[in-house]
Scaffold this motif. Structure first.
Motif, PDB file in Angstrom:
ATOM      1  N   UNK A  14       0.860  -1.195   0.000  1.00 32.02           N
ATOM      2  CA  UNK A  14       0.000   0.000   0.000  1.00 32.02           C
ATOM      3  C   UNK A  14       0.888   1.234   0.000  1.00 32.02           C
ATOM      4  N   UNK A  15       0.570   2.183  -0.873  1.00 33.79           N
ATOM      5  CA  UNK A  15       1.394   3.385  -1.027  1.00 33.79           C
ATOM      6  C   UNK A  15       0.512   4.620  -0.842  1.00 33.79           C
ATOM      7  N   UNK A  16       0.998   5.564  -0.041  1.00 33.79           N
ATOM      8  CA  UNK A  16       0.256   6.810   0.207  1.00 33.79           C
ATOM      9  C   UNK A  16       1.177   7.974  -0.093  1.00 33.79           C
ATOM     10  N   UNK A  17       0.642   9.000  -0.718  1.00 36.53           N
ATOM     11  CA  UNK A  17       1.438  10.181  -1.065  1.00 36.53           C
ATOM     12  C   UNK A  17       0.756  11.455  -0.594  1.00 36.53           C
ATOM     13  N   UNK A  18       1.557  12.330  -0.006  1.00 35.20           N
ATOM     14  CA  UNK A  18       1.147  13.710   0.276  1.00 35.20           C
ATOM     15  C   UNK A  18       2.202  14.609  -0.364  1.00 35.20           C
ATOM     16  N   UNK A  19       1.872  15.195  -1.507  1.00 31.92           N
ATOM     17  CA  UNK A  19       2.824  16.079  -2.187  1.00 31.92           C
ATOM     18  C   UNK A  19       2.898  17.422  -1.479  1.00 31.92           C
ATOM     19  N   UNK A  20       4.120  17.877  -1.220  1.00 33.90           N
ATOM     20  CA  UNK A  20       4.333  19.162  -0.553  1.00 33.90           C
ATOM     21  C   UNK A  20       5.473  19.880  -1.282  1.00 33.90           C
ATOM     22  N   UNK A  21       5.102  20.833  -2.116  1.00 33.14           N
ATOM     23  CA  UNK A  21       6.099  21.540  -2.919  1.00 33.14           C
ATOM     24  C   UNK A  21       6.816  22.639  -2.149  1.00 33.14           C
ATOM     25  N   UNK A  22       6.424  22.847  -0.894  1.00 28.38           N
ATOM     26  CA  UNK A  22       7.057  23.921  -0.115  1.00 28.38           C
ATOM     27  C   UNK A  22       8.374  23.483   0.508  1.00 28.38           C
ATOM     28  N   UNK A  23       8.683  22.202   0.425  1.00 23.52           N
ATOM     29  CA  UNK A  23       9.913  21.695   1.033  1.00 23.52           C
ATOM     30  C   UNK A  23      10.825  21.096  -0.040  1.00 23.52           C
ATOM     31  N   UNK A  24      12.140  21.227   0.115  1.00 22.24           N
ATOM     32  CA  UNK A  24      13.050  20.570  -0.821  1.00 22.24           C
ATOM     33  C   UNK A  24      13.303  19.117  -0.458  1.00 22.24           C
ATOM     34  N   UNK A  25      12.682  18.652   0.631  1.00 21.08           N
ATOM     35  CA  UNK A  25      12.938  17.309   1.160  1.00 21.08           C
ATOM     36  C   UNK A  25      11.775  16.363   0.871  1.00 21.08           C
ATOM     37  N   UNK A  26      12.048  15.093   1.087  1.00 21.82           N
ATOM     38  CA  UNK A  26      11.011  14.066   1.022  1.00 21.82           C
ATOM     39  C   UNK A  26      11.180  13.149   2.229  1.00 21.82           C
TER      40      UNK A  26
END
Length: 414
Positions: A14-26
């Motif tokens: 199971x894979x979940x994603x929350x995209x956050x373009x405000x950070x340079x990190x993952x």
């Protein structure tokens, strides 16, 4: 509102994603649905042992930490009675390093006698240092089997007997790995500067080829309802007497969970809380006193744990706690006090969600609990708690027959 998407690979991951373009990190979080509750009673401590073994190298990567550090990442892990969780953060442009590392140890952990010997000794030393040779260190080794008689929550994540890890064979650990550490028993959550398209490509490349394991069907013994008060007294070479009172409470998915959590906040959150104000500051019965919940997935414990001031008796300590409990059972919490803890809960949730690692963990846990949207419903569920709910649950939980008391006396061990 945290926006997320999720999908599942053919092998069950199971894979979940929350995209956050405000950070340079993952943040990359791999949660395995295995904890101390899944261990055999005669071989406890294995989930925690694997927390260490998973950093001992995999088939194609002899050192987990070295390539991650070169890519600017950092990582850690933890084990509870319910889950084992591995997490890392890394610059977004280097995220493929994270997928390479995490997929390889899910694909094939490098079992070697040297790795097992090293990690086994690390865990044994941790057992000795934190649980046997530290003041009050054996508290949960005593309290869990006092409160639980059937459910595997009766032993802590470190295990109930140091010999279970000391005698662990290569066949034992291989069997535990094969059973629990595969895609169908894991949740991968990713938060940060990455799109869903990028994430799907990485998942297909690194995780999709991994074997499809068999999802374990959990069938744990249910803890029987406690019908009478249990007590145990021990004497240890510690500076102060301590009392622990443990009451059985609801499971993590229960609608009463949030109310129970609030009860612990009313009693013990901060220096304006009831227990600190009355029993520590005013009456000076305790030098420190906490009330907290274990937060377990299955039915957990509501615990009072306090160190007594010199000259105070266990009887005084226990009666003073029960007196505070009685206040909750008999009188509705005033709106001002309830609103205060609601405000604290809301700000804690918001603050917690700022951190991408926290977000990744919460998404994975919510998915495992069966409702990923829980991450956005938390504040609403806390806000719905009423004074009547608190009084009702206080009456239900804090019954004498539901209590297990550990009297931890200061003195020379006999």
């Amino acid at each position: 509102m945290i926006k997320f998407s999720h999908f599942e690979l053919d092998n069950g991951l199971k894979v979940i994603l929350n995209t956050d373009k405000t950070t340079p990190m993952v943040a990359v979080n791999v949660l395995y649905d295995v904890g101390a509750r899944d261990e055999h009673p005669g071989r406890t401590g294995f989930a925690h042992l694997f927390e260490h073994l998973m950093f001992g190298g995999s088939a194609n990567i002899p050192s987990y930490d070295t390539p991650l550090q070169k890519a600017g990442g950092e990582n850690n892990a933890f084990t509870s009675n319910d889950i084992t969780n591995y997490y890392l953060s890394i610059p977004a442009q280097n995220i493929e390093t994270a997928f390479w590392l995490e997929s390889d140890r899910m694909l094939n952990l490098a079992f070697s006698k040297k790795s097992l010997d090293v990690q086994r000794n690390v865990v044994i030393e941790e057992f000795k240092q934190r649980y046997l040779n530290q003041p009050y260190g054996d508290t949960w080794l005593l309290l869990r089997p006092l409160a639980y008689k059937k459910h595997p929550y009766r032993w802590p994540t470190i295990g109930k007997d140091i010999n279970h890890i000391a005698n662990a064979t290569m066949d034992d650990v291989r069997a535990f790995y094969e059973k629990h550490y595969h895609p169908a028993n894991a949740v991968l959550s990713v938060v940060g500067n990455i799109t869903e398209k990028e994430l799907r490509l990485l998942c297909e490349k690194w995780f999709a080829p991994i074997r499809k394991g068999k999802k374990m069907k959990r069938s744990l013994p249910k803890e029987p309802v406690q019908t009478k008060k249990r007590t145990q007294s021990v004497t240890r070479n510690v500076p102060f007497d301590m009392i622990c009172m443990a009451y059985h409470m609801c499971a993590r998915k229960s609608k009463d969970y949030y109310t129970t959590d609030f009860i612990s906040d009313i009693l013990s959150s901060g220096h304006s809380s009831r227990l600190y104000t009355k029993l520590v500051k005013e009456k000076k019965i305790f030098s420190e006193l906490d009330a907290y919940i274990t937060g377990d997935f299955d039915e957990g414990l509501f615990v009072f744990q306090g160190k007594l001031m010199k000259g105070k008796s266990m009887k005084q300590a226990e009666e003073s706690i029960i007196e505070e409990i009685s206040q909750l059972q008999e009188t509705l919490v005033e709106e001002k006090e309830l609103q205060k803890i609601k405000n604290k809960a809301e700000s804690a949730i918001e603050f917690n969600n700022v951190n991408i690692l926290n977000r990744a963990l919460k998404l994975a846990v919510a998915e495992l609990l069966g409702d990923t949207g829980l991450i956005n419903d938390e504040a609403e569920r806390y806000d719905a708690v009423t004074a009547v709910d608190i009084r009702r649950l206080a009456k239900k939980i804090f019954a004498e027959k539901n209590c297990s008391v550990l009297y931890y006396k200061a003195g020379r061990k006999k």
